[in-house]
Design an enzyme around this catalytic site. Structure first.
Site, mmCIF file in Angstrom:
data_model
loop_
_atom_site.group_PDB
_atom_site.id
_atom_site.type_symbol
_atom_site.label_atom_id
_atom_site.label_comp_id
_atom_site.label_asym_id
_atom_site.label_seq_id
_atom_site.Cartn_x
_atom_site.Cartn_y
_atom_site.Cartn_z
ATOM 1 N N ARG A 205 -18.556 24.436 60.212
ATOM 2 C CA ARG A 205 -19.233 25.650 59.592
ATOM 3 C C ARG A 205 -18.992 26.938 60.645
ATOM 4 O O ARG A 205 -19.483 26.899 61.680
ATOM 5 C CB ARG A 205 -21.015 25.681 59.466
ATOM 6 C CG ARG A 205 -21.505 24.612 58.693
ATOM 7 C CD ARG A 205 -21.468 24.910 57.337
ATOM 8 N NE ARG A 205 -21.760 23.716 56.214
ATOM 9 C CZ ARG A 205 -22.976 23.551 55.831
ATOM 10 N NH1 ARG A 205 -23.796 24.062 56.595
ATOM 11 N NH2 ARG A 205 -23.139 22.572 55.148
ATOM 12 N N GLU A 207 -19.945 29.599 61.323
ATOM 13 C CA GLU A 207 -21.006 30.549 61.398
ATOM 14 C C GLU A 207 -20.903 31.073 63.043
ATOM 15 O O GLU A 207 -21.100 30.215 64.003
ATOM 16 C CB GLU A 207 -22.173 29.812 61.044
ATOM 17 C CG GLU A 207 -22.360 29.405 59.865
ATOM 18 C CD GLU A 207 -23.590 28.594 59.519
ATOM 19 O OE1 GLU A 207 -24.270 28.256 60.569
ATOM 20 O OE2 GLU A 207 -23.879 28.616 58.262
ATOM 21 N N ARG A 213 -30.375 26.221 67.300
ATOM 22 C CA ARG A 213 -30.236 24.996 66.235
ATOM 23 C C ARG A 213 -28.960 24.878 65.400
ATOM 24 O O ARG A 213 -28.765 24.228 64.529
ATOM 25 C CB ARG A 213 -31.499 25.236 65.269
ATOM 26 C CG ARG A 213 -31.582 26.263 64.423
ATOM 27 C CD ARG A 213 -32.694 25.972 63.363
ATOM 28 N NE ARG A 213 -32.579 27.067 62.326
ATOM 29 C CZ ARG A 213 -33.529 27.058 61.269
ATOM 30 N NH1 ARG A 213 -34.318 26.273 61.236
ATOM 31 N NH2 ARG A 213 -33.208 27.922 60.303
ATOM 32 N N HIS A 214 -28.109 25.858 65.906
ATOM 33 C CA HIS A 214 -26.884 25.956 64.821
ATOM 34 C C HIS A 214 -25.810 25.358 65.876
ATOM 35 O O HIS A 214 -25.446 25.847 66.898
ATOM 36 C CB HIS A 214 -26.524 27.338 64.597
ATOM 37 C CG HIS A 214 -27.408 27.719 63.437
ATOM 38 N ND1 HIS A 214 -28.396 28.650 63.613
ATOM 39 C CD2 HIS A 214 -27.334 27.615 62.277
ATOM 40 C CE1 HIS A 214 -29.127 28.936 62.320
ATOM 41 N NE2 HIS A 214 -28.180 28.272 61.442
ATOM 42 N N GLU A 388 -36.049 23.331 59.058
ATOM 43 C CA GLU A 388 -35.295 22.643 58.046
ATOM 44 C C GLU A 388 -34.306 21.543 58.650
ATOM 45 O O GLU A 388 -33.377 21.929 59.317
ATOM 46 C CB GLU A 388 -34.648 23.486 56.990
ATOM 47 C CG GLU A 388 -33.774 23.124 56.002
ATOM 48 C CD GLU A 388 -32.325 23.150 56.270
ATOM 49 O OE1 GLU A 388 -31.734 22.209 56.051
ATOM 50 O OE2 GLU A 388 -31.902 24.450 56.683
ATOM 51 N N SER A 391 -31.287 19.831 52.969
ATOM 52 C CA SER A 391 -31.446 20.730 52.156
ATOM 53 C C SER A 391 -30.732 20.158 50.787
ATOM 54 O O SER A 391 -29.737 19.414 50.997
ATOM 55 C CB SER A 391 -30.416 22.124 52.093
ATOM 56 O OG SER A 391 -30.560 23.096 51.057
ATOM 57 N N ARG A 439 -29.823 17.704 64.500
ATOM 58 C CA ARG A 439 -31.241 18.354 64.116
ATOM 59 C C ARG A 439 -32.323 17.392 63.996
ATOM 60 O O ARG A 439 -33.603 17.522 64.650
ATOM 61 C CB ARG A 439 -31.252 19.240 63.096
ATOM 62 C CG ARG A 439 -30.633 20.692 63.086
ATOM 63 C CD ARG A 439 -31.106 21.549 61.959
ATOM 64 N NE ARG A 439 -30.377 22.593 61.944
ATOM 65 C CZ ARG A 439 -30.298 23.569 60.901
ATOM 66 N NH1 ARG A 439 -31.198 23.573 59.996
ATOM 67 N NH2 ARG A 439 -29.580 24.665 61.428
#
Length: 465
Positions: A205, A207, A213-214, A388, A391, A439
């Site tokens: 990812r 991001e 948490r990323h 979370e 998903s 996670r």
């Protein structure tokens, strides 16, 4: 480590994996005391000796009831005299550090820069053995339920999730992309009559996010399956999978859990099967009803001024930013997720739960709309301790509906025509989900940062080691 006492005695602390034992070298063994005393910390040794029972337990070692009297000692590999960090500093418990500000602290960057040494602590040995166990129990349970493990490509011709958060690489004169998920390939595998599939593989990812948490690369535990009556058949399978993983960790890995808990104390995860399930609108009602009071309670107990200012900002917010006015169909941010987790834990005594029926507007184009109310979708998230970890959704399996949904969200499907075509040859209703391994480990163990549950983490600022 070695500790010499006079000319006639030297104590060694030996470590293998999470276990330590004390060895004693006596002067009667000739020059062995002097040799043992010169061994640098973290050196690799072979020892021949006699196992004895000490008069008193060796409190500093995990194998406290025994002691090794050394007869022969060989240095297999001598560590450098000065290490970039000391293991005893890296292994100090959170409680010790909180109680004594004068103790040496090893910050996160130092740990990650010298990760090989940091990983030698008992807590880290426990963390990564537990990470392995999560994969073992995930894989084992799904195989027992008739799933097939697949391996999908990680270099693909278009962004698998759409959007800009994708890594582009040069591929023989044209662009290729690192897969953001195995989503499309899981679905295509089902259309090939595999019925139930899963994958354990890296996910990428792009991001630019530096949160707790990323990461830009993580391990995805993905599953997808066909169903007969309702997508809740798949949701129930996910619920059973998580409980199988939690049960496996608690029943078979107490030693690893104890090693982690000794350095990073945490409360056991509260979960049950079937787990607590809330509709999205019910969750938003809880936030509106209980959130402001919960924030006010946190404000009274918070001592950090920056944190207090953020809480006041949220309490004073008006309009869409206000908790008290949070609309049923409004997306839920990270802070709201964590606050909801605290509310759920307080009201229901559970740390693991599912939120079902997310607003259709906040889900990807391939998510099946709710057949009775187009505002909602047949989609869900799974949460641990208010964050979370999964998903998922029922996927659109009708090719014309898929084209219509993509057009409505402005997604061009022409680069993935083979994905759309796979539903033209007869397609079963299906659903699934993607789980973030790091996670799950972080939240099961109550760790404060995902970099503690990633062996060599990758984020926008870290590409080494």
């Amino acid at each position: 480590t070695s500790r010499k006492q006079g000319k006639s005695l030297c104590f060694l602390q030996l470590r293998q994996s999470m276990h330590t034992a004390q060895a004693v070298v006596f002067a009667k063994e000739g020059e062995l005391v002097g040799f043992a005393a010169t061994l640098p910390r973290e050196s690799v040794v072979d020892v021949f000796g006699e196992v004895t029972l000490p008069a008193e337990a060796v409190a500093s070692c995990s194998q406290s009831a025994v002691e090794l009297q050394v007869r022969r000692l060989y240095c297999v590999s001598r560590a450098m005299p000065e290490l970039p960090l000391q293991l005893e500093d890296a292994a100090r418990s959170d409680e010790q550090l909180a109680a004594d500000p004068s103790l040496t602290r090893v910050n996160q960057d130092v740990r990650l820069n010298h990760r090989v040494i940091d990983l030698r602590t008992a807590a880290n040995q426990g963390i990564f053995r537990l990470q392995s166990a999560v994969c073992e129990h995930f894989r084992g349970f799904l195989l027992s339920q008739g799933f097939t493990e697949i391996h999908s490509p990680k270099m693909i011709g278009t962004a698998s999730e759409g959007g800009a958060d994708v890594f582009r690489v040069e591929y023989f004169g044209r662009d290729a992309y690192l897969a953001q998920s195995p989503q499309l390939y899981k679905q295509m595998a089902l259309m090939a009559d595999l019925d139930r599939v899963f994958e354990v593989a890296p996910v990428f990812r792009s991001e630019n996010s530096l949160t707790h948490r990323h990461m830009t690369e993580f391990v995805g535990l993905d599953m997808e399956m066909t169903f007969f009556e309702h997508y809740h058949e798949v949701l129930d399978m996910l619920d059973r999978t998580f409980c199988a993983v939690f049960d496996g960790l608690n029943q078979s890995h107490q030693e690893e859990l104890a090693a982690v808990r000794a350095q990073h104390p945490f409360r056991d995860l509260r979960y049950r099967y079937p787990c607590l399930r809330l509709r999205y609108d019910e969750a938003m009602a809880l936030l509106r009803d209980k959130g402001p009071a919960k924030l006010a309670e946190k404000l009274d107990s918070e001592t950090d001024e920056r944190a207090r200012a953020r809480i006041r900002e949220r309490l004073d917010a008006r309009g869409p930013e206000s908790l008290a006015e949070h609309a049923d169909t409004e997306d839920m941010g990270t802070e709201d997720e964590k606050l909801l987790g605290e509310i759920v834990a307080e009201l229901h005594g559970q740390d693991y739960y599912i939120i079902d029926k997310f607003p259709a507007a906040v889900r990807p184009f391939y998510t099946m709309p709710d057949p009775t109310d187009p505002r909602w979708s047949n989609s869900y998230d799974i949460f641990i301790r208010g964050e979370e970890v999964t998903s998922g959704a029922q996927r659109v399996h009708d090719p014309q509906m898929l084209l219509d949904c993509a057009k409505e969200k402005g997604v061009d499907l022409s680069p993935i025509y083979s994905y759309v075509d796979s539903f033209k040859y007869g397609a079963m209703p299906h659903a699934g989900g993607g789980i973030g391994l790091e996670r799950v480990v972080m939240l099961f163990l109550g760790l404060p940062n995902i970099r503690k549950s990633s062996m060599f983490p990758r984020d926008p600022k870290r590409l080494n080691p």
